[in-house]
Design a protein around this motif. Structure first.
Motif, mmCIF file in Angstrom:
data_model
loop_
_atom_site.group_PDB
_atom_site.id
_atom_site.type_symbol
_atom_site.label_atom_id
_atom_site.label_comp_id
_atom_site.label_asym_id
_atom_site.label_seq_id
_atom_site.Cartn_x
_atom_site.Cartn_y
_atom_site.Cartn_z
ATOM 1 N N ALA A 131 0.821 -1.220 0.000
ATOM 2 C CA ALA A 131 0.000 0.000 0.000
ATOM 3 C C ALA A 131 0.856 1.272 0.000
ATOM 4 O O ALA A 131 0.322 2.379 -0.015
ATOM 5 N N LEU A 141 2.828 2.273 2.457
ATOM 6 C CA LEU A 141 2.787 2.885 3.781
ATOM 7 C C LEU A 141 4.014 2.594 4.633
ATOM 8 O O LEU A 141 4.072 3.006 5.782
ATOM 9 N N LYS A 171 -4.498 4.921 3.162
ATOM 10 C CA LYS A 171 -4.325 5.129 1.718
ATOM 11 C C LYS A 171 -5.374 6.109 1.193
ATOM 12 O O LYS A 171 -5.058 7.002 0.405
ATOM 13 N N GLU A 186 -4.822 9.690 -0.660
ATOM 14 C CA GLU A 186 -5.428 9.955 -1.975
ATOM 15 C C GLU A 186 -6.294 11.208 -1.946
ATOM 16 O O GLU A 186 -6.377 11.930 -2.940
#
Length: 137
Positions: free
Chosen positions: A30, A32, A116, A120
């Motif tokens: 992801a 992260l 996430k 975004e």
């Protein structure tokens, strides 16, 4: 919990704890998992020798590394200057950005999909290089 030695594309080396190998893989996929020094998300596991100690030997505790000291100082600064919001982090961060909640520094926990989505949507967040201590009454 499992500790991994990590290395970014600028060859910064650091260690971090994860709930499991699968948790690392999910966070890494992801985007992260980021370098604690430069913030790069191009991070890979580095070669790491396990720390095994004979239970019969009583060696004194090792002095914390510079990275461990830096992480401890960062954690202390975050905990002293931010509000812990626990698992409400995603909602609180979004409410602050939208002007619904008062602007302040917060930290807490979010699922990878929540983090996430915040990124975004332009909500300024960053993963911490440590697991926040859960506060209770």
């Amino acid at each position: 919990m499992i500790q991994f030695a990590l290395r970014c594309d600028d060859d910064h080396r650091f260690e971090s704890w994860f709930k499991s190998s699968e948790a690392f893989d999910k966070l890494h996929k992801a985007g992260l998992v980021t370098c604690i020094i430069c913030g790069s998300s191009k991070v890979e596991k580095a070669l790491m020798a396990p720390k095994v100690r004979d239970s019969r030997s009583q060696r004194p505790a090792e002095t914390p590394s510079i990275q461990e000291q830096a992480l401890a100082a960062l954690r202390k600064q975050i905990e002293q200057n931010s509000e812990y919001v626990g698992m409400n982090f995603a909602r609180e961060a979004r409410d602050i950005k939208d002007g619904i909640a008062p602007e302040r520094s917060i930290y807490g926990e979010a699922r990878p999909d929540e983090a996430k989505k915040l990124i975004e949507d332009g909500v300024p967040v960053t993963p911490l290089p440590f697991v926040p201590g859960r506060k209770s009454n």
